[in-house]
Design a protein around this motif. Structure first.
Motif, short mmCIF file in Angstrom:
data_model
loop_
_atom_site.label_atom_id
_atom_site.label_comp_id
_atom_site.label_asym_id
_atom_site.label_seq_id
_atom_site.Cartn_x
_atom_site.Cartn_y
_atom_site.Cartn_z
N UNK A 1 23.25 -2.79 -16.94
CA UNK A 1 23.38 -3.03 -15.51
C UNK A 1 24.83 -2.84 -15.05
N UNK A 2 24.99 -2.25 -13.86
CA UNK A 2 26.34 -1.93 -13.39
C UNK A 2 26.56 -2.24 -11.92
N UNK A 3 25.64 -2.96 -11.31
CA UNK A 3 25.81 -3.32 -9.91
C UNK A 3 24.95 -4.55 -9.60
N UNK A 4 25.26 -5.16 -8.46
CA UNK A 4 24.57 -6.41 -8.08
C UNK A 4 23.29 -6.08 -7.32
N UNK A 5 22.30 -5.59 -8.05
CA UNK A 5 21.02 -5.27 -7.42
C UNK A 5 19.92 -5.62 -8.41
N UNK A 6 18.99 -6.43 -7.98
CA UNK A 6 17.93 -6.89 -8.87
C UNK A 6 16.76 -5.94 -8.90
N UNK A 7 16.95 -4.73 -9.46
CA UNK A 7 15.86 -3.75 -9.49
C UNK A 7 15.45 -3.40 -10.92
N UNK B 1 17.82 6.70 -9.95
CA UNK B 1 17.59 5.32 -9.53
C UNK B 1 17.94 4.42 -10.71
N UNK B 2 18.80 3.42 -10.48
CA UNK B 2 19.33 2.64 -11.60
C UNK B 2 18.44 1.49 -12.05
N UNK B 3 17.28 1.35 -11.45
CA UNK B 3 16.33 0.34 -11.89
C UNK B 3 15.14 0.99 -12.57
N UNK B 4 14.45 0.22 -13.39
CA UNK B 4 13.24 0.70 -14.05
C UNK B 4 12.10 0.70 -13.02
N UNK B 5 11.48 1.85 -12.81
CA UNK B 5 10.51 1.98 -11.71
C UNK B 5 9.44 3.00 -12.06
N UNK C 1 17.23 -3.26 -13.96
CA UNK C 1 17.99 -2.39 -14.86
C UNK C 1 17.98 -2.97 -16.27
N UNK C 2 18.67 -2.27 -17.18
CA UNK C 2 18.85 -2.80 -18.54
C UNK C 2 17.75 -2.47 -19.51
N UNK D 1 15.94 3.90 -15.37
CA UNK D 1 17.02 3.02 -14.92
C UNK D 1 18.20 3.06 -15.89
N UNK D 2 19.31 2.51 -15.44
CA UNK D 2 20.47 2.45 -16.33
C UNK D 2 20.23 1.42 -17.43
N UNK D 3 20.60 1.70 -18.68
CA UNK D 3 20.32 0.74 -19.75
C UNK D 3 21.28 -0.44 -19.76
#
Length: 375
Positions: free
Chosen positions: A215-221, A197-201, A223-224, A211-213
């Motif tokens: 961001x690589x897509x248009x989703x506000x979950x 899952x590419x968001x911090x959860x 990331x980073x 999550x991915x460190x």
């Protein structure tokens, strides 16, 4: 006290085909840059280890140079790294991992278990129960083996896996690579570090997706980030801190414009964007020629100041007002053509071409009647 960083989904080698070539190259480069920042953060915070929960690489076919660059980006932290294969870089017989080994570029402090097992880190008082994926998709829970894996007495038990926690992720139906939501409790884990899952959860107090460190897509979950995890002793509750490390901020705006003030407000928002922004802009509505041109200028200006902009104005319909029609001399042939083009904008199949033709007609007519225009 056991202290480590949890990260995942670096996706080294990811391509960004929807962007202009220069922008795509910078976004791809950012993935190496963020690894270097993670290494520097690990050194600065003097952590005991860095755990990477899969999808280090985006594809098996990344270049040898990218493999070498990835491990070079990690050199700022000399402590132990433990990284596992995910679904994008599964530990197949012939994989990106076997190539990395053949290239001889994996440092001695980097542990890459290719089968489920325990990576013992005695200096960190930590046992990492690792479950790398050995195929891209599986319907078996590879973390089930954690329940029976033993670790040395006194070690903090940390699971490291890549997959989908059953029933707990948004937009996730019948997902492959399932993970039981109570795996941490079943396997007596002090912490379960997950990727995919590419968001911090947070799934629960002991189970987290980093999550991915970058961001690589248009989703506000969210990331980073990377997660800074501290566990006082076996059985203690982990203290988890989200640390922002990403550079670029991806946003998707869907805007409805019908009045000049709507366009002005949108232009003001775009003017506030900066070089770290990546924006997908979808504008719909209806405007006169003056407003359309003002909005186009604002889009062009924003494109010059952000990292990347993907504008879609195809849903914006041009409706000439009285001033526009006066310029077209609406009672003549040009006015009839303008009326036909305006009507054609209501047809989805013809809307884009009709709108562009109407804008060109208005612009041509305006220039032909301007003072000093050629007769």
């Amino acid at each position: 006290m056991t202290h480590f960083l949890h990260t995942a989904d670096w996706q080294i080698g990811r391509q960004y085909g929807q962007f202009e070539t220069d922008d795509a190259a910078m976004l791809a480069e950012a993935r190496f840059d963020v690894v270097a920042r993670i290494a520097a953060l690990a050194a600065e915070r003097a952590v005991d280890a860095v755990l990477v929960a899969g999808d280090v690489f985006d594809t098996q076919g990344v270049s040898d140079r990218s493999i070498r660059r990835l491990f070079a980006a990690m050199t700022a932290y000399a402590g132990p790294w433990v990284m596992i294969a995910g679904n994008h870089d599964a530990a197949l017989a012939d994989s990106v991992w076997s190539r990395a080994m053949q290239l001889g570029c994996i440092p001695a402090n980097v542990h890459i278990p290719l089968r489920t097992g325990v990576v013992d880190l005695p200096q960190a008082s930590m046992a990492v129960l690792a479950a790398p994926l050995t195929q891209r998709h599986t319907y078996d829970d590879v973390t089930q083996a954690f329940d029976s894996l033993e670790s040395a007495p006194g070690r903090v038990r940390v699971g490291l896996a890549h997959g989908s926690v059953a029933g707990r992720l948004p937009d996730n139906v019948d997902a492959t690579n399932p993970i039981a939501p109570d795996r941490a409790a079943r396997a007596r884990l002090d912490y379960l570090a997950l990727g995919d899952w590419h968001g911090c959860l947070s799934i629960d107090e002991r189970t987290w997706y980093a999550g991915t460190p970058e961001q690589d897509r248009f989703r506000g979950n969210e990331p980073g980030h990377v997660l800074d995890v501290r566990i006082a002793a076996p059985g203690a509750m982990p203290q988890v801190e989200r640390v922002a490390v990403g550079r670029y901020r991806w946003s998707a705006w869907t805007e409805a414009v019908s009045l000049p003030t709507d366009a002005q407000a949108l232009a003001g928002r775009m003017a506030a964007l900066r070089s770290e922004d990546v924006l997908r802009l979808d504008v719909q509505g209806h405007v006169n020629m003056e407003t359309w041109e003002a909005l186009q200028r604002a889009v062009d200006q924003a494109a010059a100041q952000v990292r990347a902009l993907l504008p879609d104005l195809s849903g914006l319909r041009l409706e000439p007002d009285d001033a526009d029609l006066a310029e077209l001399r609406a009672s003549g042939y040009v006015g009839e053509v303008a009326a036909q083009l305006q009507a054609m904008q209501g047809d989805t199949a013809q809307a884009a071409v009709a709108g562009e033709a109407l804008r060109l007609l208005l612009r041509f007519q305006r220039e032909s009647v301007a003072p000093g225009a050629a007769k």
